[in-house]
Design a protein around this motif. Structure first.
Motif, PDB file in Angstrom:
ATOM      1  N   LEU A 173       0.817  -1.222   0.000  1.00  0.00           N
ATOM      2  CA  LEU A 173       0.000   0.000   0.000  1.00  0.00           C
ATOM      3  C   LEU A 173       0.848   1.269   0.000  1.00  0.00           C
ATOM      4  O   LEU A 173       0.324   2.362  -0.204  1.00  0.00           O
ATOM      5  CB  LEU A 173      -0.929   0.011   1.220  1.00  0.00           C
ATOM      6  CG  LEU A 173      -2.087  -0.984   1.187  1.00  0.00           C
ATOM      7  CD1 LEU A 173      -2.701  -1.136   2.571  1.00  0.00           C
ATOM      8  CD2 LEU A 173      -3.126  -0.556   0.163  1.00  0.00           C
ATOM      9  N   GLY A 174       2.141   1.117   0.289  1.00  0.00           N
ATOM     10  CA  GLY A 174       3.016   2.279   0.321  1.00  0.00           C
ATOM     11  C   GLY A 174       2.862   3.096   1.601  1.00  0.00           C
ATOM     12  O   GLY A 174       3.044   4.315   1.586  1.00  0.00           O
ATOM     13  N   VAL A 175       2.510   2.418   2.695  1.00  0.00           N
ATOM     14  CA  VAL A 175       2.358   3.083   3.990  1.00  0.00           C
ATOM     15  C   VAL A 175       3.176   2.320   5.024  1.00  0.00           C
ATOM     16  O   VAL A 175       3.617   1.197   4.780  1.00  0.00           O
ATOM     17  CB  VAL A 175       0.880   3.167   4.437  1.00  0.00           C
ATOM     18  CG1 VAL A 175       0.059   3.971   3.432  1.00  0.00           C
ATOM     19  CG2 VAL A 175       0.275   1.793   4.640  1.00  0.00           C
TER      20      VAL A 175
ATOM     21  N   GLU B  20      -7.117   9.485   0.808  1.00  0.00           N
ATOM     22  CA  GLU B  20      -5.910   8.937   0.169  1.00  0.00           C
ATOM     23  C   GLU B  20      -5.782   7.439   0.413  1.00  0.00           C
ATOM     24  O   GLU B  20      -5.450   6.674  -0.494  1.00  0.00           O
ATOM     25  CB  GLU B  20      -4.655   9.639   0.675  1.00  0.00           C
ATOM     26  CG  GLU B  20      -3.398   9.122  -0.001  1.00  0.00           C
ATOM     27  CD  GLU B  20      -2.142   9.817   0.489  1.00  0.00           C
ATOM     28  OE1 GLU B  20      -1.237   9.093   0.956  1.00  0.00           O
ATOM     29  OE2 GLU B  20      -2.065  11.057   0.397  1.00  0.00           O
ATOM     30  N   MET B  21      -6.055   7.012   1.634  1.00  0.00           N
ATOM     31  CA  MET B  21      -5.987   5.577   1.938  1.00  0.00           C
ATOM     32  C   MET B  21      -7.053   4.824   1.155  1.00  0.00           C
ATOM     33  O   MET B  21      -6.815   3.707   0.689  1.00  0.00           O
ATOM     34  CB  MET B  21      -6.146   5.320   3.432  1.00  0.00           C
ATOM     35  CG  MET B  21      -6.078   3.843   3.801  1.00  0.00           C
ATOM     36  SD  MET B  21      -4.553   3.001   3.308  1.00  0.00           S
ATOM     37  CE  MET B  21      -3.460   3.576   4.590  1.00  0.00           C
TER      38      MET B  21
ATOM     39  N   ARG C 217      -5.620   4.221  -2.170  1.00  0.00           N
ATOM     40  CA  ARG C 217      -4.600   3.161  -2.089  1.00  0.00           C
ATOM     41  C   ARG C 217      -5.261   1.779  -2.014  1.00  0.00           C
ATOM     42  O   ARG C 217      -4.844   0.844  -2.710  1.00  0.00           O
ATOM     43  CB  ARG C 217      -3.712   3.373  -0.861  1.00  0.00           C
ATOM     44  CG  ARG C 217      -2.781   4.565  -0.969  1.00  0.00           C
ATOM     45  CD  ARG C 217      -2.045   4.792   0.359  1.00  0.00           C
ATOM     46  NE  ARG C 217      -1.244   5.983   0.321  1.00  0.00           N
ATOM     47  CZ  ARG C 217       0.022   6.035  -0.090  1.00  0.00           C
ATOM     48  NH1 ARG C 217       0.622   4.940  -0.500  1.00  0.00           N
ATOM     49  NH2 ARG C 217       0.684   7.185  -0.097  1.00  0.00           N
ATOM     50  N   LEU C 218      -6.281   1.657  -1.150  1.00  0.00           N
ATOM     51  CA  LEU C 218      -6.981   0.379  -1.013  1.00  0.00           C
ATOM     52  C   LEU C 218      -7.673  -0.019  -2.311  1.00  0.00           C
ATOM     53  O   LEU C 218      -7.685  -1.196  -2.688  1.00  0.00           O
ATOM     54  CB  LEU C 218      -7.996   0.461   0.122  1.00  0.00           C
ATOM     55  CG  LEU C 218      -7.419   0.589   1.531  1.00  0.00           C
ATOM     56  CD1 LEU C 218      -8.507   1.001   2.509  1.00  0.00           C
ATOM     57  CD2 LEU C 218      -6.737  -0.694   1.964  1.00  0.00           C
TER      58      LEU C 218
ATOM     59  N   ILE D 208      -6.765   0.651  -5.329  1.00  0.00           N
ATOM     60  CA  ILE D 208      -5.761   0.171  -6.282  1.00  0.00           C
ATOM     61  C   ILE D 208      -5.289  -1.226  -5.895  1.00  0.00           C
ATOM     62  O   ILE D 208      -5.234  -2.137  -6.730  1.00  0.00           O
ATOM     63  CB  ILE D 208      -4.567   1.149  -6.355  1.00  0.00           C
ATOM     64  CG1 ILE D 208      -5.014   2.498  -6.932  1.00  0.00           C
ATOM     65  CG2 ILE D 208      -3.431   0.556  -7.186  1.00  0.00           C
ATOM     66  CD1 ILE D 208      -3.999   3.622  -6.751  1.00  0.00           C
ATOM     67  N   ALA D 209      -4.961  -1.408  -4.622  1.00  0.00           N
ATOM     68  CA  ALA D 209      -4.395  -2.678  -4.159  1.00  0.00           C
ATOM     69  C   ALA D 209      -5.379  -3.838  -4.249  1.00  0.00           C
ATOM     70  O   ALA D 209      -4.996  -4.956  -4.596  1.00  0.00           O
ATOM     71  CB  ALA D 209      -3.907  -2.532  -2.717  1.00  0.00           C
TER      72      ALA D 209
ATOM     73  N   ALA E  38     -12.681   3.425  -4.331  1.00  0.00           N
ATOM     74  CA  ALA E  38     -12.345   4.292  -3.199  1.00  0.00           C
ATOM     75  C   ALA E  38     -13.617   4.705  -2.473  1.00  0.00           C
ATOM     76  O   ALA E  38     -13.646   4.798  -1.245  1.00  0.00           O
ATOM     77  CB  ALA E  38     -11.575   5.517  -3.691  1.00  0.00           C
TER      78      ALA E  38
END
Length: 95
Positions: free
Chosen positions: A32-34, A52-53, A56-57, A59-60, A65
């Protein structure tokens, strides 16, 4: 319609996204890049899903979103409604 006691989105991420993949929190956080701390806070219900999270979720895990933000919204609204009577608000009406 507000559902009855919705789960924190972190529970959903843990149970329906991470655990079925058989990956660790560290691996998921890296993907996730976090930081592990950031993801752990969400999974344990100590932090919410930010826009933003949510992206990210999405995409992953190939989700939207909006669905993550909706889950966060429903969770927070349900908890706010539990304290409705304690709020010091009076109704405003036209004279």
């Amino acid at each position: 319609m507000v559902m009855h006691n919705p789960p924190h989105p972190g529970e959903i991420i843990k149970e329906l996204c991470i655990e079925p993949l058989g990956i660790s929190v560290t691996e998921a956080a890296d993907a996730l890049g976090v930081s592990r701390k950031t993801l752990s806070s969400i999974l344990n219900g100590r932090a919410g899903i930010s826009p933003e999270m949510a992206v990210r979720l999405s995409i992953a895990f190939d989700t939207s979103a909006e669905s993550w933000l909706q889950q966060q919204y429903m969770y927070e609204l349900w908890h706010a409604e539990q304290h409705r009577e304690a709020l010091k608000v009076r109704k405003l009406v036209a004279a």
